[in-house]
Design an enzyme around this catalytic site. Structure first.
Site, PDB file in Angstrom:
ATOM      1  N   TYR A  28       0.851  -1.201   0.000  1.00  0.00           N
ATOM      2  CA  TYR A  28       0.000   0.000   0.000  1.00  0.00           C
ATOM      3  C   TYR A  28       0.888   1.252   0.000  1.00  0.00           C
ATOM      4  CZ  TYR A  28      -2.412   3.942   2.116  1.00  0.00           C
ATOM      5  OH  TYR A  28      -2.862   5.208   2.381  1.00  0.00           O
ATOM      6  N   GLY A  83      -2.204   9.344   3.946  1.00  0.00           N
ATOM      7  CA  GLY A  83      -3.389   8.901   4.678  1.00  0.00           C
ATOM      8  C   GLY A  83      -3.233   7.505   5.244  1.00  0.00           C
ATOM      9  N   GLN A 130      -4.191  19.165   4.301  1.00  0.00           N
ATOM     10  CA  GLN A 130      -4.529  18.794   2.916  1.00  0.00           C
ATOM     11  C   GLN A 130      -5.954  18.269   2.857  1.00  0.00           C
ATOM     12  OE1 GLN A 130      -4.478  15.052   2.143  1.00  0.00           O
ATOM     13  NE2 GLN A 130      -5.670  15.574   0.316  1.00  0.00           N
ATOM     14  N   LYS A 257      -2.364  21.053  -4.763  1.00  0.00           N
ATOM     15  CA  LYS A 257      -1.367  19.979  -4.876  1.00  0.00           C
ATOM     16  C   LYS A 257      -1.781  19.052  -6.008  1.00  0.00           C
ATOM     17  CE  LYS A 257       0.428  16.014  -2.197  1.00  0.00           C
ATOM     18  NZ  LYS A 257      -0.228  14.821  -2.686  1.00  0.00           N
ATOM     19  N   HIS A 281       1.076  12.595  -7.229  1.00  0.00           N
ATOM     20  CA  HIS A 281       0.597  11.771  -6.114  1.00  0.00           C
ATOM     21  C   HIS A 281       1.531  10.571  -5.895  1.00  0.00           C
ATOM     22  CE1 HIS A 281      -3.288  11.865  -3.785  1.00  0.00           C
ATOM     23  NE2 HIS A 281      -2.786  10.730  -3.332  1.00  0.00           N
ATOM     24  N   ASP A 312       6.697  17.338  -5.145  1.00  0.00           N
ATOM     25  CA  ASP A 312       6.984  16.025  -4.540  1.00  0.00           C
ATOM     26  C   ASP A 312       6.951  14.950  -5.604  1.00  0.00           C
ATOM     27  OD1 ASP A 312       4.407  14.851  -4.920  1.00  0.00           O
ATOM     28  OD2 ASP A 312       3.684  15.584  -3.005  1.00  0.00           O
ATOM     29  N   PHE A 315      11.549  11.736  -4.471  1.00  0.00           N
ATOM     30  CA  PHE A 315      12.764  12.304  -3.861  1.00  0.00           C
ATOM     31  C   PHE A 315      13.275  11.360  -2.762  1.00  0.00           C
ATOM     32  CE2 PHE A 315      10.778  15.787  -5.948  1.00  0.00           C
ATOM     33  CZ  PHE A 315      11.820  16.602  -6.371  1.00  0.00           C
TER      34      PHE A 315
HETATM   35  C1  LIG Z   1       0.879   5.773   1.715  1.00  0.00           C
HETATM   36  C2  LIG Z   1       0.594   7.068   1.016  1.00  0.00           C
HETATM   37  C3  LIG Z   1      -0.561   7.770   1.316  1.00  0.00           C
HETATM   38  C4  LIG Z   1      -0.838   8.982   0.676  1.00  0.00           C
HETATM   39  N1  LIG Z   1      -1.941   9.696   1.037  1.00  0.00           N
HETATM   40  C5  LIG Z   1      -2.143  10.917   0.511  1.00  0.00           C
HETATM   41  C6  LIG Z   1      -3.192  11.743   0.980  1.00  0.00           C
HETATM   42  O1  LIG Z   1      -3.928  11.382   1.886  1.00  0.00           O
HETATM   43  N2  LIG Z   1      -3.366  12.946   0.386  1.00  0.00           N
HETATM   44  C7  LIG Z   1      -2.553  13.397  -0.633  1.00  0.00           C
HETATM   45  O2  LIG Z   1      -2.756  14.497  -1.154  1.00  0.00           O
HETATM   46  N3  LIG Z   1      -1.529  12.641  -1.062  1.00  0.00           N
HETATM   47  C8  LIG Z   1      -1.295  11.441  -0.519  1.00  0.00           C
HETATM   48  N4  LIG Z   1      -0.227  10.695  -0.924  1.00  0.00           N
HETATM   49  C9  LIG Z   1       0.700  11.269  -1.912  1.00  0.00           C
HETATM   50  C10 LIG Z   1       1.799  12.069  -1.198  1.00  0.00           C
HETATM   51  O3  LIG Z   1       1.287  13.221  -0.597  1.00  0.00           O
HETATM   52  C11 LIG Z   1       2.892  12.502  -2.178  1.00  0.00           C
HETATM   53  O4  LIG Z   1       2.308  13.186  -3.253  1.00  0.00           O
HETATM   54  C12 LIG Z   1       3.723  11.341  -2.709  1.00  0.00           C
HETATM   55  O5  LIG Z   1       3.846  10.319  -1.761  1.00  0.00           O
HETATM   56  C13 LIG Z   1       5.120  11.830  -3.089  1.00  0.00           C
HETATM   57  O6  LIG Z   1       5.863  10.798  -3.629  1.00  0.00           O
HETATM   58  P1  LIG Z   1       6.952   9.959  -2.793  1.00  0.00           P
HETATM   59  O7  LIG Z   1       6.208   9.008  -1.936  1.00  0.00           O
HETATM   60  O8  LIG Z   1       7.720   9.281  -3.883  1.00  0.00           O
HETATM   61  O9  LIG Z   1       7.774  10.931  -2.004  1.00  0.00           O
HETATM   62  C14 LIG Z   1       0.052   9.483  -0.308  1.00  0.00           C
HETATM   63  C15 LIG Z   1       1.224   8.765  -0.594  1.00  0.00           C
HETATM   64  C16 LIG Z   1       1.507   7.578   0.058  1.00  0.00           C
HETATM   65  C17 LIG Z   1       2.783   6.857  -0.254  1.00  0.00           C
END
Ligand SMILES: Cc1cc2nc3c(=O)[nH]c(=O)nc-3n(C[C@H](O)[C@H](O)[C@H](O)COP(=O)(O)O)c2cc1C
Length: 392
Positions: A28, A83, A130, A257, A281, A312, A315
């Site tokens: 996940y 989340g 967020q 975002k 995302h 993001d 990274f």
């Molecule tokens: C487990 C997980 C849960 C996430 N939940 C959210 C969320 O609730 N809201 C959101 O805007 N992005 C969510 N994201 C996306 C992150 O905010 C972010 O955009 C992304 O993880 C960045 O990439 P990285 O994991 O390679 O650093 C989630 C990412 C992951 C890995």
């Protein structure tokens, strides 16, 4: 557990988190969507850029601090919203909030988080929230009122999640939201007794089944509950007009975002956003999406210089962070690294992840010939490839 001092990089933490977490939960966190083209692309793009470092520039007094939206941070990276953190580590949201505040890092509370905003704000007074907003202004207004009452000053609206993503890896592992216990999940949990004891049992005995406590103005459903309207209902109606409406109503800072297209960047500026986050995302929504680092220069060019562009996606190294800074990003967010830290060793693991990145940035700044982030400029970058013959 392997001793923390033996984990030297974010990928070491990822490997260790894989051992610690039941497969469905690790996947996940790690996974993307469909063929994971966007997920892989997010990392691959960094290798396309190489550095042209400068030498002999007296870099003995270095700083990586940065001031964005009126707030000074000790490093140019922070925690992206993630989340359902409660399944990764006991009281994970609070641990992230404490670490972000203690280390002076930006931190965004996810709308799908599991500890009440009102508690998290006390731990991290400068946190941002967020929202996964539906196209329903009454609901948006209600959550905005709750944020205002809690003392949150910054809202980040995620725009890349108008419908649920096709996360086939989650389906294959029986991982669904709402979360349903299946024999496969129970079996996987039993094979990870430490997780069962330190995360599952501890959470169930302290706070019970985790809930989506921050999605709306009231305590949301538990992560196992199938709500009548589905908690994603109405997100596909959200529009720039709704954001304009929220802009007029919300006196705090407002960000979007998930901006990937230069025209959306222009719209964000025209709608009065205070900043925007370039993001796909983490490769978890539209597969085949352009890597944020590739999208960054066009976005930066499309908005006024005064509008901070944040980013993001993928990274994992200090060098990654500095490549984005050179291309015009003001802050870099990470999603998975701090969750791997939390999965491996809770608070200490998160702190170690932060320390690794901070140390890398400091060393890389020096090796690039820069004293601070203002000296990290595009001329320090080049595109990987063979030398052009006319250069010889
Ligand atoms: C487990 C997980 C849960 C996430 N939940 C959210 C969320 O609730 N809201 C959101 O805007 N992005 C969510 N994201 C996306 C992150 O905010 C972010 O955009 C992304 O993880 C960045 O990439 P990285 O994991 O390679 O650093 C989630 C990412 C992951 C890995």
């Amino acid at each position: 557990m392997r001793a923390l001092h033996k984990l030297l990089s974010i990928s070491d933490f990822e490997r260790e988190a894989k051992r610690r977490l039941p497969k469905a939960i690790f996947e996940y966190v790690r996974g993307g969507t469909e063929d994971e083209v966007a997920l892989v692309g997010n990392r691959a793009v960094f290798d396309q850029l190489v550095f042209r470092a400068r030498g002999l520039r007296n870099v003995s007094a270095r700083s990586q601090s940065v001031t964005v939206l009126g707030q000074t941070y000790a490093s140019p990276f922070g925690f992206a919203p993630t989340g359902v953190n409660a399944i990764v580590c006991h009281d994970c949201d609070s641990k992230l909030a404490r670490e972000a505040a203690g280390s002076q890092l930006p931190y965004i509370i996810s709308g799908a988080s599991n500890v009440a905003i009102e508690s998290l704000v006390k731990l991290a007074p400068h946190c941002w929230y967020q929202g996964y907003f539906p196209g329903d202004r009454t609901r948006i207004g209600n959550i905005a009122d709750r944020l205002d009452a809690a003392g949150v000053k910054t809202i980040v609206v995620t725009i890349d999640t108008c419908v649920g993503a096709n996360r086939e890896n989650n389906q294959r592992n029986d991982f669904t939201i709402p979360f349903q216990l299946t024999s496969k999940l129970i079996g996987s949990g039993l094979m990870h007794p430490r997780w069962l004891l330190e995360v599952f049992a501890k959470t169930m005995f302290s706070t019970g089944t985790p809930r989506f406590v921050n999605m709306y103005e009231t305590m949301g459903p538990s992560i196992t509950e199938n709500t009548t309207d589905g908690f994603r209902a109405g997100r596909d109606r959200l529009s720039w007009e709704d954001l304009k409406w929220l802009r007029d109503r919300w006196s705090g800072q407002l960000l979007v975002k998930g901006v990937m297209h230069p025209q959306d960047a222009e719209l964000a500026a025209a709608t009065g956003m205070d900043a925007l986050i370039v993001s796909n995302h983490g490769g978890r929504q539209l597969d085949g999406a352009i890597a944020p680092l590739q999208a960054l220069p066009d976005v930066v060019r499309s908005v006024p210089k005064t509008l901070p562009v944040l980013i993001d996606g993928g990274f994992r190294r200090g060098t990654d962070v500095l490549k984005a800074i050179a291309l015009g990003a003001k802050l870099i967010f990470m999603g998975r690294p701090q969750l791997y830290g939390a999965a491996v060793a809770g608070t200490e693991g998160i702190a170690k992840v932060v320390d690794i990145l901070r140390t890398e940035i400091d060393r890389d700044l020096a090796l690039l010939g820069c004293k601070d982030l203002t000296e990290v400029t595009p001329d320090l970058l080049s595109v990987r490839g063979a030398p052009r013959l006319e250069q010889v």
